[in-house]
Scaffold this active site. Structure first.
Site, PDB file in Angstrom:
ATOM      1  N   ASP A   1      26.482  -8.880  53.441  1.00 48.75           N
ATOM      2  CA  ASP A   1      27.055  -9.386  54.700  1.00 48.75           C
ATOM      3  C   ASP A   1      27.388  -8.257  55.677  1.00 48.75           C
ATOM      4  O   ASP A   1      27.549  -7.100  55.272  1.00 48.75           O
ATOM      5  CB  ASP A   1      28.367 -10.130  54.420  1.00 48.75           C
TER       6      ASP A   1
ATOM      7  N   HIS B   1      28.515  -5.936  50.841  1.00 44.10           N
ATOM      8  CA  HIS B   1      28.430  -5.648  52.274  1.00 44.10           C
ATOM      9  C   HIS B   1      27.550  -4.416  52.449  1.00 44.10           C
ATOM     10  O   HIS B   1      27.831  -3.382  51.817  1.00 44.10           O
ATOM     11  CB  HIS B   1      29.819  -5.408  52.857  1.00 44.10           C
TER      12      HIS B   1
HETATM   13 ZN    ZN Z   1      31.579 -10.915  56.837  1.00 44.76          ZN
END
Ligand code: ZN
Length: 190
Positions: free
Chosen positions: A9, A150
């Site tokens: 993400d 991430h």
């Molecule tokens: Zn996010």
């Protein structure tokens, strides 16, 4: 065969390309939930994501809490991002990862995109230590799991250099979210 879907993400970022290289080295695929406001700057990275057989999903335009927005604002956050991704890659995402994993009926009714959460949270944003991320995920992961990372931290890249070969050795294959859904269907899941 065991399969897992690694997801990333908040990118693309300057670290995304290194993650793509690690994935490629081990014949692994993953899914990247990107922010609309990063699409233009990282359009080359975005095209490399697709070219290497990975999947792109929508993670809103600028990471607002979707569940706190009006229907029109939710629409704008999602559609602006869809349009930008299409403009720079000719690819139309079918997946949405809502910011903070927070969903409500308003979001569900506003989008046709498939909402994707996760089973294993690497906590990479908090741990910022490759060994800790590696240990946390490797002990927690199971067949058919979706794992949250991430692609905005160097320590995440480093953790993957150990994690992916380790899991591959254990018999895991790394697929995109859409592939994972297909596999689940074939195995009789709804
Ligand atoms: Zn996010």
């Amino acid at each position: 065969m065991k399969v897992v879907a690694l997801t990333f993400d908040d990118g693309p970022s300057k670290y995304t390309s290194s993650i793509l290289d690690v994935l490629e080295e081990y014949d692994a695929r993953a899914t990247f939930f990107v922010l609309g406001n990063k699409v233009e700057v990282y359009k080359d990275t975005l095209n490399k994501i697709i070219l290497n057989g990975n999947e792109i999903g929508n993670h809103t335009y600028n990471h607002k809490w979707l569940s706190k927005l009006s229907v029109n604002e939710i629409k704008s956050q999602i559609e602006k991002t869809q349009d930008l991704i299409y403009k720079y890659t000719n690819y139309t995402p079918t997946l949405l990862r809502p910011t903070y994993g927070s969903i409500n009926n308003k979001i569900k009714k506003t989008t046709d995109l498939k909402i994707v959460l996760w089973d294993v949270d690497s906590l990479d944003w908090k741990l910022k230590n490759s060994t800790k991320i590696y240990n946390r995920v490797k002990d927690d992961i199971d067949d058919l799991d979706i794992v949250l990372f991430h692609d905005t931290y160097k320590t995440t890249v480093e953790s993957l250099k150990k994690l992916i070969p380790y899991l591959k050795e254990k018999g895991f294959q790394f697929v995109t979210i859409s592939e994972l859904y297909e596999i689940k269907k074939l195995r009789g899941y709804k």
